[in-house]
Design a protein around this motif. Structure first.
Motif, PDB file in Angstrom:
ATOM      1  N   SER A  13       0.814  -1.217   0.000  1.00  0.00           N
ATOM      2  CA  SER A  13       0.000   0.000   0.000  1.00  0.00           C
ATOM      3  C   SER A  13       0.848   1.268   0.000  1.00  0.00           C
ATOM      4  CB  SER A  13      -0.921   0.006   1.235  1.00  0.00           C
ATOM      5  OG  SER A  13      -1.682  -1.173   1.307  1.00  0.00           O
ATOM      6  N   GLY A  14       2.137   1.139   0.258  1.00  0.00           N
ATOM      7  CA  GLY A  14       3.018   2.300   0.281  1.00  0.00           C
ATOM      8  C   GLY A  14       2.726   3.262   1.417  1.00  0.00           C
ATOM      9  N   LEU A  15       2.303   2.733   2.554  1.00  0.00           N
ATOM     10  CA  LEU A  15       1.917   3.573   3.672  1.00  0.00           C
ATOM     11  C   LEU A  15       3.138   4.089   4.429  1.00  0.00           C
ATOM     12  CD1 LEU A  15      -0.997   1.409   5.123  1.00  0.00           C
ATOM     13  CD2 LEU A  15      -1.165   3.360   3.581  1.00  0.00           C
ATOM     14  N   GLU A  73       5.874  -2.943  11.778  1.00  0.00           N
ATOM     15  CA  GLU A  73       6.361  -3.977  10.862  1.00  0.00           C
ATOM     16  C   GLU A  73       6.385  -3.495   9.417  1.00  0.00           C
ATOM     17  OE1 GLU A  73       4.230  -7.623  11.345  1.00  0.00           O
ATOM     18  OE2 GLU A  73       4.418  -7.621  13.545  1.00  0.00           O
ATOM     19  N   LEU A  74       5.524  -2.520   9.088  1.00  0.00           N
ATOM     20  CA  LEU A  74       5.496  -1.960   7.733  1.00  0.00           C
ATOM     21  C   LEU A  74       6.413  -0.746   7.599  1.00  0.00           C
ATOM     22  CD1 LEU A  74       1.669  -1.982   6.858  1.00  0.00           C
ATOM     23  CD2 LEU A  74       3.363  -3.771   6.511  1.00  0.00           C
ATOM     24  N   GLY A  75       6.992  -0.307   8.702  1.00  0.00           N
ATOM     25  CA  GLY A  75       7.811   0.890   8.687  1.00  0.00           C
ATOM     26  C   GLY A  75       7.009   2.167   8.585  1.00  0.00           C
ATOM     27  N   ALA A  76       5.721   2.103   9.000  1.00  0.00           N
ATOM     28  CA  ALA A  76       4.850   3.270   8.931  1.00  0.00           C
ATOM     29  C   ALA A  76       4.827   3.994  10.272  1.00  0.00           C
ATOM     30  CB  ALA A  76       3.435   2.852   8.538  1.00  0.00           C
ATOM     31  N   GLU A  77       4.654   5.300  10.209  1.00  0.00           N
ATOM     32  CA  GLU A  77       4.621   6.143  11.399  1.00  0.00           C
ATOM     33  C   GLU A  77       3.169   6.364  11.834  1.00  0.00           C
ATOM     34  OE1 GLU A  77       5.424  10.840  12.403  1.00  0.00           O
ATOM     35  OE2 GLU A  77       6.691   9.864  10.904  1.00  0.00           O
TER      36      GLU A  77
END
Length: 836
Positions: free
Chosen positions: A316-318, A359-363
């Protein structure tokens, strides 16, 4: 092997006083011991979503499973079985012989304060999930208590209201889940409701107990088959039984019949190996935590996913995820009242989402946006002290400890007399129905709650207090809230407490310590005639005031600056609770506006509603993605995150209809205070409860019964039916195929219609369901076995069940409004029956 009593030998050995003693409880959670006859005391504990143990106050923590509406919406009898087994294990750890659960009252109205405690509006879902739950609990040697028998579906005047309905509605809708569960699980105990509906019998062999303070007669209740009056000390038995025997309103055989059932359950408890008067311990294992997490995710229903925003994934590119809403930061694990307990641990939605986003590296950016509390959030996060390692101290006196103790301007320099007893606590919501040393503290007492209050934000702080008694709140010796002079009655503490008063203290600084003290007495509370033994109670809330418009504005900006917004709104244990019903279907405060404004600025918004029963959703058409989370127990946050981020493919389906508006609900004209007539509630909708009513009125709900989406799709084909036997047994088989790209689970439903019936019947009725797991592209043939219940109705003229000869339509459906397949079966000869 430990001694196991012989029921008839023990009955013969018991004196009359011993027998009468056994007919009522000993305190809140025990039956009486009769040492001279070697009769031990059984211990019981509240469920239904956990085993709280012996104490409301300062109790041993327990695992909290999802609320019953969530478990019912899983449509998963195996999950219910596993949850029951886990509850049985925890009951054993707490030396508990009787779990006061499950609740299987049919959900007549979404306003019912205890609606979250029951599984469904449909008796087949309700009864089958309950049977599996009971079988799980009792496989561990612990008695399950099916309750509340019967028509206990509103809190308004529940101790006095008469539930008046047709015999047909009683049998087909309200007794049917009990009938199914008794047939398929044989619960060892049954609890009657605190209303005037008569007790029915199906040759039930277990022990029957009253709801707490639900006995209003002596000879009548004993003659009707009510074995045990709860709680103790007795009000309607004891010496009154001796008087009834003397006047031949009762005979010794009547008493023996009731005592026999109690002894039979004690015999079972002895055989189970659960100790009597044993310790209370908790259970916490990796396997239990995984079951709690699985149950939390399986109780979630995906209602909308139009833009395929879910599941959130690395593809998703979040980079930025906004988490907004009052139900995000706090873990609302269950509804309120006797179902609520001190969880062993909790995971909030914010915590679960934050861990998954990492885990997705999202803030993650969080802001509250709007508040949902009925009372201010409990002040426990902001109190600290060193009282035995606990943040607060409760002290008790049997008379006022000085002349100014309850004054609004007490003399704090005046010495207090030594207290009779004290105990440390970490709680700011304290119900003193137990946990008090009654050998030192009398029924009427004076109490001081003292701690250090430490705000975590600069600003003006609002305090809220309600108490079971009379008292005052002081901060640094200054009066903040006055509840000492004839306070009005409120809804808390089972409607026995005061109203909740609020006051603002300005200019507090984060990290600064303030002496906080609550002084109260339960003298007037006891004098008013409390129906339950109780030393009083208090609930202290605290919240740093935020301007509503500023909070909304901040939430909108955070959503606008993020790739995805997750808005977590809903109700909590203060809005849905034993003791009172909801006034309407609305989300409280500014939550509806919050959702609408976030949707306006971020088209990638996921709305999560957390409630035990339906709420209005005026923004539903604008929301592309909508999740119903219910109350998810300990692992609510992780279970929700597992669904949102695709670790679990959602498979829940609504076990209750979500209406568009309150006026559409079947019971609308005759429910609660506006529906009662001279102490009676008339069940005017008859058998047309839940989806049955919407279909007969051709009225579209907001979301239909049995509805729920998945991240994959399912195709139904090849329906086949077997011939109907003379006694009404037949089967329906069909193939379900996963036509999507991920593994999923589908809850397929079988409905029956009787177009030729001699009496009015619903358009169709659920008669069976099955849940099937399918890999991508996989197909399975499944079979649902049905019996005479699928073809019958209750005929009041014959006072029996009737299956009329003729053709019946069979519908295989993904939900009540999504029929995929149809067929017919034929019963060649009519027949009738009574009983199970």
């Amino acid at each position: 092997m430990a001694h196991i009593l012989d029921v008839e030998e023990t009955l013969a050995k018991l004196s009359l006083n011993g027998k009468i003693k056994l007919l009522a409880g000993n305190g809140w959670w025990h039956t009486h011991a009769v040492p001279e006859a070697d009769v031990p005391p059984m211990r019981m504990s509240d469920g239904p979503n956990g085993v709280r143990g012996l104490r409301f106050f300062n109790g041993v923590p327990a695992s909290c499973f999802p609320s019953s509406t969530g478990l019912g919406s899983s449509f998963d009898v195996d999950l219910a079985l596993q949850v029951g087994k886990a509850l049985g294990d925890e009951a054993r750890a707490k030396s508990c012989h009787i779990l006061l659960a499950p609740t299987v009252n049919t959900q007549r109205s979404p306003l019912g304060g205890r609606g979250f405690e029951s599984f469904s509006e449909d008796p087949v879902v309700n009864g089958n999930i309950a049977a599996a739950y009971i079988n799980g609990v009792q496989s561990k040697g612990v008695a399950a208590t099916i309750k509340h028998y019967v028509a206990n579906d509103q809190e308004f005047q529940r101790f006095s209201i008469s539930s008046d309905m047709s015999e047909r509605a009683l049998r087909e809708i309200y007794l049917k889940p009990f009938q199914i569960a008794l047939r398929d699980s044989d619960p060892w105990a049954l609890m009657t409701a605190a209303n005037e509906t008569r007790l029915q019998e199906w040759g039930y062999k277990g022990m029957t107990m009253s709801d707490w303070i639900g006995v209003y007669s002596t000879s009548e209740s004993i003659s009707a088959g009510l074995d045990l009056e709860m709680p103790g000390p007795t009000v309607m038995r004891g010496k009154a039984v001796e008087r009834a025997l003397a006047g031949e309103k009762l005979f010794l055989s009547d008493v023996d019949n009731r005592v026999r059932k109690i002894l039979e359950l004690i015999q079972r408890a002895q055989a189970s190996g659960v100790p009597f008067n044993g310790p209370e311990e908790g259970v916490d294992t990796p396997e239990l935590r995984q079951l709690l997490r699985t149950a939390a995710s399986d109780a979630i229903v995906l209602l909308k996913n139009e833009k395929k925003i879910l599941p959130l994934s690395s593809q998703s590119g979040l980079k930025r995820i906004a988490v907004i809403g009052p139900n995000a930061k706090q873990a609302f694990t269950s509804g309120g009242g006797s179902a609520r307990l001190l969880s062993t641990y909790t995971v909030s939605p914010l915590e679960g989402i934050t861990a998954a986003a990492k885990e997705l590296g999202a803030e993650i950016s969080y802001t509250i946006g709007a508040t949902s509390h009925k009372y201010l959030p409990e002040a426990s996060p902001f109190i600290k002290s060193s009282h035995g390692g606990k943040p607060a101290l409760l002290e008790f006196w049997n008379e006022s400890p000085n002349s100014t103790f309850l004054n609004t301007t007490p003399s704090f320099s005046e010495q207090l007399t030594p207290c009779a007893w004290s105990t440390p606590t970490a709680n700011t919501n304290i119900f003193l129905a137990d946990g008090v040393d009654t050998s030192k503290v009398k029924e009427v007492c004076w109490i001081r709650y003292s701690t250090i209050f430490v705000p975590d934000e600069d600003g003006d702080w609002e305090f809220g207090l309600n108490i079971a008694g009379n008292g005052n709140l002081f901060l640094d010796g200054k009066l903040v809230i006055d509840l000492s002079t004839s306070p009005e009655q409120g809804e808390n503490f089972f409607a026995m407490g005061t109203v909740d008063l609020k006051a603002v203290v300005k200019g507090l600084k984060a990290g600064e310590e303030h002496n906080l003290e609550i002084r109260l007495s339960n003298e007037e509370f006891v004098a008013r005639g409390c129906p339950l033994p109780c030393h009083g109670g208090l609930r202290l809330g605290a919240f740093c005031k935020t301007e509503s418009e500023e909070a909304l504005k901040k939430a909108v900006q955070v959503a606008k600056d993020s790739d995805v917004a997750i808005v977590v709104v809903g109700l909590n244990h203060e809005w849905e609770s034993e003791g009172y019903d909801r006034p309407d279907l609305e989300l409280p405060g500014l939550m509806n506006r919050l959702v609408s404004e976030v949707l306006r600025v971020n088209p990638k918004t996921v709305v999560v509603n957390q409630s035990g029963t339906p709420v209005s959703m005026p923004w539903v058409n604008e929301a592309p993605t909508l999740v119903q989370a219910f109350y998810g127990g300990n692992e609510l946050g992780n279970g929700l995150a597992d669904v949102l981020f695709g670790k679990v493919n959602p498979s829940g389906k609504l076990a209750l209809t979500f209406p568009k508006r309150l006026a559409d609900t079947p019971s609308y004209p005759s429910y609660g205070p506006h529906g009662q007539e001279y102490g009676k509630i008339l069940y005017n909708e008859g058998i047309f409860v839940g989806y049955r009513s919407y279909e007969i009125r051709d009225l579209a709900p907001l979301f239909a019964f049995g509805y729920g989406l998945s991240y994959t799709t399912f195709e139904y084909s090849g329906v086949e039916t077997s011939a109907v036997s003379e006694d009404g047994h037949f089967s329906v088989s069909f193939t379900v195929k996963n036509t999507g790209s991920v593994t999923g689970r589908e809850a397929a439903q079988v409905y029956i219609s009787d177009p030729q019936c001699s009496l009015p019947r619903p358009v169709k009725e659920l008669k069976g369901f099955t849940k099937v797991t399918l890999k991508a592209g996989e197909a399975k043939k499944v079979q649902v076995n049905l019996n005479r219940d699928a073809l019958s109705f209750y005929d009041e003229r014959q006072m029996s069940w009737v299956a009329e000869a003729g053709k019946f339509d069979v519908f295989v459906a993904a939900s009540s409004d999504d029929v995929r397949l149809s067929a017919q079966v034929e019963l060649t000869k009519s027949f009738t029956w009574k009983g199970l």
